[in-house]
Design a protein around this motif. Structure first.
Motif, PDB file in Angstrom:
ATOM      1  N   SER B  27     -10.595   2.426 -17.261  1.00  0.00           N
ATOM      2  CA  SER B  27     -11.982   2.742 -17.578  1.00  0.00           C
ATOM      3  C   SER B  27     -12.924   2.083 -16.573  1.00  0.00           C
ATOM      4  N   GLY B  28     -13.852   2.877 -16.054  1.00  0.00           N
ATOM      5  CA  GLY B  28     -14.824   2.344 -15.105  1.00  0.00           C
ATOM      6  C   GLY B  28     -14.433   2.482 -13.650  1.00  0.00           C
ATOM      7  N   HIS B  29     -13.172   2.783 -13.384  1.00  0.00           N
ATOM      8  CA  HIS B  29     -12.747   2.977 -11.994  1.00  0.00           C
ATOM      9  C   HIS B  29     -13.257   4.339 -11.508  1.00  0.00           C
ATOM     10  N   THR B  30     -13.979   4.298 -10.411  1.00  0.00           N
ATOM     11  CA  THR B  30     -14.579   5.533  -9.917  1.00  0.00           C
ATOM     12  C   THR B  30     -13.632   6.334  -9.031  1.00  0.00           C
ATOM     13  N   ALA B  31     -12.662   5.655  -8.437  1.00  0.00           N
ATOM     14  CA  ALA B  31     -11.738   6.333  -7.527  1.00  0.00           C
ATOM     15  C   ALA B  31     -10.405   6.603  -8.217  1.00  0.00           C
ATOM     16  N   LEU B  32      -9.868   7.784  -7.949  1.00  0.00           N
ATOM     17  CA  LEU B  32      -8.572   8.152  -8.509  1.00  0.00           C
ATOM     18  C   LEU B  32      -7.773   8.868  -7.436  1.00  0.00           C
ATOM     19  N   TYR B  33      -6.515   8.468  -7.301  1.00  0.00           N
ATOM     20  CA  TYR B  33      -5.632   9.015  -6.278  1.00  0.00           C
ATOM     21  C   TYR B  33      -4.375   9.601  -6.927  1.00  0.00           C
ATOM     22  N   TRP B  34      -3.882  10.652  -6.315  1.00  0.00           N
ATOM     23  CA  TRP B  34      -2.546  11.167  -6.639  1.00  0.00           C
ATOM     24  C   TRP B  34      -1.676  11.048  -5.386  1.00  0.00           C
ATOM     25  N   TYR B  35      -0.444  10.571  -5.608  1.00  0.00           N
ATOM     26  CA  TYR B  35       0.542  10.470  -4.532  1.00  0.00           C
ATOM     27  C   TYR B  35       1.846  11.111  -5.004  1.00  0.00           C
ATOM     28  N   ARG B  36       2.665  11.440  -4.032  1.00  0.00           N
ATOM     29  CA  ARG B  36       4.002  11.927  -4.328  1.00  0.00           C
ATOM     30  C   ARG B  36       4.991  11.057  -3.563  1.00  0.00           C
ATOM     31  N   GLN B  37       6.073  10.714  -4.226  1.00  0.00           N
ATOM     32  CA  GLN B  37       7.098   9.891  -3.589  1.00  0.00           C
ATOM     33  C   GLN B  37       8.462  10.528  -3.813  1.00  0.00           C
ATOM     34  N   SER B  38       9.057  10.969  -2.727  1.00  0.00           N
ATOM     35  CA  SER B  38      10.408  11.506  -2.809  1.00  0.00           C
ATOM     36  C   SER B  38      11.394  10.359  -2.730  1.00  0.00           C
ATOM     37  N   LEU B  39      12.620  10.613  -3.126  1.00  0.00           N
ATOM     38  CA  LEU B  39      13.630   9.565  -3.235  1.00  0.00           C
ATOM     39  C   LEU B  39      13.754   8.763  -1.949  1.00  0.00           C
ATOM     40  N   GLY B  40      13.548   7.460  -2.058  1.00  0.00           N
ATOM     41  CA  GLY B  40      13.722   6.571  -0.917  1.00  0.00           C
ATOM     42  C   GLY B  40      12.651   6.676   0.143  1.00  0.00           C
ATOM     43  N   GLN B  41      11.579   7.363  -0.164  1.00  0.00           N
ATOM     44  CA  GLN B  41      10.517   7.556   0.822  1.00  0.00           C
ATOM     45  C   GLN B  41       9.257   6.787   0.446  1.00  0.00           C
ATOM     46  N   GLY B  42       8.326   6.789   1.353  1.00  0.00           N
ATOM     47  CA  GLY B  42       7.041   6.175   1.088  1.00  0.00           C
ATOM     48  C   GLY B  42       6.163   7.096   0.259  1.00  0.00           C
ATOM     49  N   LEU B  43       4.930   6.685   0.097  1.00  0.00           N
ATOM     50  CA  LEU B  43       3.989   7.471  -0.692  1.00  0.00           C
ATOM     51  C   LEU B  43       3.284   8.501   0.179  1.00  0.00           C
ATOM     52  N   GLU B  44       3.267   9.721  -0.311  1.00  0.00           N
ATOM     53  CA  GLU B  44       2.578  10.807   0.367  1.00  0.00           C
ATOM     54  C   GLU B  44       1.284  11.082  -0.376  1.00  0.00           C
ATOM     55  N   PHE B  45       0.166  10.899   0.285  1.00  0.00           N
ATOM     56  CA  PHE B  45      -1.134  11.133  -0.326  1.00  0.00           C
ATOM     57  C   PHE B  45      -1.312  12.608  -0.648  1.00  0.00           C
ATOM     58  N   LEU B  46      -1.846  12.891  -1.839  1.00  0.00           N
ATOM     59  CA  LEU B  46      -2.093  14.273  -2.247  1.00  0.00           C
ATOM     60  C   LEU B  46      -3.582  14.575  -2.337  1.00  0.00           C
ATOM     61  N   ILE B  47      -4.308  13.822  -3.183  1.00  0.00           N
ATOM     62  CA  ILE B  47      -5.703  14.132  -3.436  1.00  0.00           C
ATOM     63  C   ILE B  47      -6.429  12.877  -3.895  1.00  0.00           C
ATOM     64  N   TYR B  48      -7.726  12.825  -3.608  1.00  0.00           N
ATOM     65  CA  TYR B  48      -8.555  11.655  -3.908  1.00  0.00           C
ATOM     66  C   TYR B  48      -9.847  12.113  -4.554  1.00  0.00           C
ATOM     67  N   PHE B  49     -10.189  11.497  -5.689  1.00  0.00           N
ATOM     68  CA  PHE B  49     -11.450  11.733  -6.369  1.00  0.00           C
ATOM     69  C   PHE B  49     -12.299  10.464  -6.288  1.00  0.00           C
ATOM     70  N   GLN B  50     -13.578  10.623  -6.034  1.00  0.00           N
ATOM     71  CA  GLN B  50     -14.505   9.497  -6.024  1.00  0.00           C
ATOM     72  C   GLN B  50     -15.775   9.924  -6.744  1.00  0.00           C
ATOM     73  N   GLY B  51     -15.980   9.369  -7.923  1.00  0.00           N
ATOM     74  CA  GLY B  51     -17.170   9.675  -8.692  1.00  0.00           C
ATOM     75  C   GLY B  51     -17.384  11.166  -8.858  1.00  0.00           C
ATOM     76  N   ASN B  52     -18.599  11.595  -8.584  1.00  0.00           N
ATOM     77  CA  ASN B  52     -18.941  13.009  -8.712  1.00  0.00           C
ATOM     78  C   ASN B  52     -18.838  13.772  -7.403  1.00  0.00           C
ATOM     79  N   SER B  53     -18.343  13.101  -6.365  1.00  0.00           N
ATOM     80  CA  SER B  53     -18.220  13.759  -5.066  1.00  0.00           C
ATOM     81  C   SER B  53     -17.100  14.785  -5.086  1.00  0.00           C
ATOM     82  N   ALA B  54     -17.180  15.714  -4.154  1.00  0.00           N
ATOM     83  CA  ALA B  54     -16.106  16.694  -4.013  1.00  0.00           C
ATOM     84  C   ALA B  54     -14.810  15.971  -3.654  1.00  0.00           C
ATOM     85  N   PRO B  55     -13.696  16.322  -4.282  1.00  0.00           N
ATOM     86  CA  PRO B  55     -12.445  15.620  -3.993  1.00  0.00           C
ATOM     87  C   PRO B  55     -11.943  15.891  -2.579  1.00  0.00           C
ATOM     88  N   ASP B  56     -11.213  14.929  -2.077  1.00  0.00           N
ATOM     89  CA  ASP B  56     -10.537  15.091  -0.782  1.00  0.00           C
ATOM     90  C   ASP B  56      -9.158  15.667  -1.062  1.00  0.00           C
TER      91      ASP B  56
END
Lengths: 112, 112
Positions: B27-56
């Protein structure tokens, strides 16, 4: 890309030994963060070091940052079996970039 | 809640079906991220939300992937016509302005 790349990919040590893992990146950063991940699930934040800082400590963890070499290191002293996990660095670029870039991680195994 | 929660924790689906993954940020966090991680791999960035701005959305791998964040809080990641290569752990994280991220436990998606 300012991707963080961890080195080594895998590290196997005995309990009580120190573990050192490194992270290199390519461009200027705002901050660099280290995370731990157990069992392929959620990551836990360990330490954040800002670009104007050179060293930070948290318990048995020590992080250094060398912006001239574009590298950071994470040292775990007196390791324990419970430290077995994957460790990732995440790089936040300079102001205006709010998407961190994660490396592939270092897999640490601490043998009891 | 005290942390980031994700549901379901595990999802098994058949190829071609649609899936929805849910994330409840801190609650109160303005930023939200989604990542994908395949087996044994690092994190792959998917999408980023920040407040009311258009998502990346720059990290979404195809137009089968979409996400929304309602009321600046809960987020849903939808994958349409799932493929076997979509199998991975999907991680959600929230934060306050390019600070360290708090990760959820992830949703393990298996596409048969």
């Amino acid at each position: 890309s300012q991707q963080g790349e961890e080195d080594p990919q895998a590290l196997s040590i005995q309990e009580g030994e120190n573990a050192t893992m490194n992270c290199s990146y390519k461009t200027s950063i705002n901050n660099l963060q280290w995370y731990r991940q157990n069992s392929g699930r959620g990551l836990v934040h360990l330490i954040l070091i800002r670009s104007n800082e050179r060293e930070k400590h948290s318990g048995r963890l020590r992080v250094t940052l060398d912006t001239s070499k574009k590298s950071s290191s994470l040292l775990i002293t007196a390791s324990r079996a419970a430290d077995t996990a994957s460790y990732f660095c995440a790089v936040f670029g300079e102001r205006g970039s709010y998407i961190p870039t994660f490396g592939r991680g270092t897999s640490l195994i601490v043998h009891p | 809640g005290a942390g980031v929660s994700q549901s379901p924790s595990n999802k098994v689906t058949e190829k071609g079906k649609d899936v929805e993954l849910r994330c409840d940020p801190i609650s109160g966090h303005t930023a939200l991220y989604w990542y994908r991680q395949s087996l044994g791999q690092g994190l792959e960035f998917l999408i980023y939300f920040q407040g009311n701005s258009a998502p990346d959305k720059s990290g979404l791998p195809s137009d089968r992937f979409s996400a929304e964040r309602t009321g600046g809080s809960v987020s849903t990641l939808t994958i349409q016509r799932t493929q076997q290569e979509d199998s991975a752990v999907y991680l959600c994280a929230s934060s306050l302005m390019a600070d360290w991220e708090y990760f959820g436990p992830g949703t393990r998606l298996t596409v048969l």
